[in-house]
Design an enzyme around this catalytic site. Sequence first.
Site, PDB file in Angstrom:
ATOM      1  N   HIS A   1       0.708  -1.031   0.066  1.00  0.00           N
ATOM      2  CA  HIS A   1      -0.106   0.023   0.109  1.00  0.00           C
ATOM      3  C   HIS A   1       0.834   1.371   0.104  1.00  0.00           C
ATOM      4  CE1 HIS A   1      -3.707   2.132   1.040  1.00  0.00           C
ATOM      5  NE2 HIS A   1      -2.966   2.869   1.516  1.00  0.00           N
ATOM      6  N   GLU A   2       1.912   1.196   0.908  1.00  0.00           N
ATOM      7  CA  GLU A   2       2.808   2.258   1.117  1.00  0.00           C
ATOM      8  C   GLU A   2       3.520   2.592  -0.224  1.00  0.00           C
ATOM      9  OE1 GLU A   2       2.472   4.655   3.124  1.00  0.00           O
ATOM     10  OE2 GLU A   2       0.762   3.719   4.375  1.00  0.00           O
TER      11      GLU A   2
ATOM     12  N   HIS B   1       2.168   4.580  -3.069  1.00  0.00           N
ATOM     13  CA  HIS B   1       2.423   6.092  -2.577  1.00  0.00           C
ATOM     14  C   HIS B   1       3.820   6.566  -2.842  1.00  0.00           C
ATOM     15  CE1 HIS B   1      -1.516   5.941  -0.836  1.00  0.00           C
ATOM     16  NE2 HIS B   1      -1.039   5.455   0.251  1.00  0.00           N
TER      17      HIS B   1
ATOM     18  N   ASP C   1      -4.472   8.372  -1.499  1.00  0.00           N
ATOM     19  CA  ASP C   1      -5.310   7.486  -0.758  1.00  0.00           C
ATOM     20  C   ASP C   1      -6.867   7.929  -1.177  1.00  0.00           C
ATOM     21  OD1 ASP C   1      -4.108   6.047   1.129  1.00  0.00           O
ATOM     22  OD2 ASP C   1      -3.088   7.743   2.189  1.00  0.00           O
TER      23      ASP C   1
END
Length: 566
Positions: A90-91, A94, A101
Site C-alpha cells: 500500500h505504502e 504512494h 489515498d
Amino acid sequence: MKSSVVNLINNGYDGIVIAINPSVPEDEKLIENIKADVIVANPYLKYGDDPYTLQYGRCGEKGKYIHFTPNFLLTNSSHIYGSRGRIFVHEWAHLRWGVFDEDNVDRPFYISRKNTIEATSNESTSGSEIILLTDGEDKEINLCFEDVKQSGAIIHTIALGPSAAKELETLSNMTGGYRFFANKDINGLTNAFSRISSRSGSITQQAIQLESKALNITGRRRVNGTVPVDSTIGNDTFFVVTWTIKKPEIVLQDPKGKKYKTSDFKEEKLNIRSARLRIPGIAETGTWTYSLLNNHASSQMLTVTVTTRARSPTTPPVTATAHMSQHTAHYPSPVIVYAQVSQGFLPVLGISVIAIIETEDGRQVTLELWDNGAGKIILNPPRPEVRDDLAKAKIEDFSRLTYGESFIVSGAPTGNHPSVLPPNKITDLEAKFKEDYIQLSWTAPGNVLDKGKANRYVIRISKSFMDLQEDFDNATLVNTSNLIPKEAGSKENFEFKPEHFRVENGTKFYIAVQAINEANLISEVSHIVQAIKFIPLPEDSVHALGTKISAISLAIFGLPMIFSIF
C-alpha cells in the site's frame, strides 16, 4: 537521505535505500522487516505507530519516503494493521507512483524530485563521501563515470563560478550526492559545506545555520544585524566573521546584555582573514545583536555566519530543508522551490519563508514561499481525532538558513519576453448554497503560476458532473463581470444566483473555475465542486411527519406481539 532511483529488474526492485534514525536502538530484526526506501524513526506524534508516506505534489509524482516506527516493525500488531507485507505494498504505491489515498480526508499536496541515491554493496570505497570542487572545464570528466558508479562512493560537487564543467553535476546525480553552485565568495562555499555536513547522523548533533550574510561595506561604515536563538538550540554556537582587506571592529551582545568584542574573536592560521567566537556553554535564548565596523578606508566584503546545535539530545531542534521539483528543465517548463520546516516530525506552521535564487552571474531573485499546507503528511485509514494544536510544533521566534542545490533551466530567452506560463490551477474551490445563491471561495492564483494576479475568471455550472468534466467549455457560463481577481494567495469569495436553471429542494449543481492572465493564457480547470439546494420544512410539517413516523414505529413494534398471540 534523498529519494533514491529504484530500478525494476527481472520483476524485482533494485537500488532501494534504507535509513534508520540514529536514536533508534540497534536491532537486527529491523533490517529483516524492511524492504523499501524508508526511514525508521520514533513516531510522528499525531499518529503514533501508524505507517505513512511523505508526499508533496500531484498524483503520479513520486513520494519522498515511507516512515515506519520501531514498534510497528518489531511488535506483533497484525490484529491492528494487518499483514506488514500488504501495508508495505500500500505504502509502496504512494512512494513509487504517487498514488492518492482513496479514503484520505486531508488535501493532498505532493512533489516529485529527480534525485538519486544508489544502494551499493562493493570495494573499500563503498559509502565513502567525496567533495569535488572546481572552477574549470574538464572535457574528459565523462571517462571516469563508470568507475565512479562502480565505486559505491558518494560524490558531492561544488561548481565554483560559471566556467566549471557542466558534466560535473552528473557525478552527483549518479552517486546520490549533493550538487551546489557557488560564486567565488566564501559565503557560498560555507553554506555548501554546512549543508553537506548536516546530511546524515542524529539531528541533535548536526550543525544548524542561523545566519549567513555577505555585505560589501564602504570605508568607515558600520552595519548591524540580529540573530534570534530559540529554545530548541544553543549548544556549540559559533559566530564567524570574514573580511577581504582588514579585520573589522566587532561587537556582539547577547539577550541579557553581555558583550563580546573584537579581541574575543580568535583568528586561526588555517583560515586567513577569518575570526570566530565560540559561545561558552548554552547560548542565551532570545535576540543576539551584532555590529561590524569597516575600519579601513576602502570598501571590503564582510561576511557573518552563525551556527549552532540542538540544546538537548532529547528535544529535536527546528530544522529547515529546501529542494527543487527537478534539477533540469527546458523553458518554459517551471521549476518549483519547496521548503520544509519542522521540529522532528511536527510541522512548524504560520512562518515566513524566503527563497533566494542566484544566477551564474551573481544576480539574485527573491521568492516568498507560502505556508499554505504543502507538505502535509498524507495518511491512509481514518484515525481518531486529535487536537490540531498537538499536531504542530509550538515555538517562539526563530531563524534558520539552509542552502539549496543547483539546477539548470535551458532555452530561456534573454531580455524582456511575453509570459508563456498560465495561472496556476485552482485546487481548493468550495461551494455552498445560501438561500437562493451559490457561494464560492478559493485561493487566488497568479498572473504567471502563483505570482501577480490573474486578469479574469471563467466559472461554469452544470447539473451533470460528466458534462462539466468532459465538456467544460460548453457548460453554462456564470456572469463574473463584477469579479475582479485579487493578488495571488488571497482568498476569493463570489456568489451568484443560478438563474438559468429550475431549482427545487435537493437540486444539485456542479461548478468549476478557470483563471486567465493578461496574455490570455488559461489555467487548467479546477476540481469540480458540488452545491445542493436544501429547503427546510415548516415546523408544522415537521411535527406532522414526526407523528406519522411514530405511528409507523408503533405498527412495526406491534407485529411481534400479534405473532406471539397466534
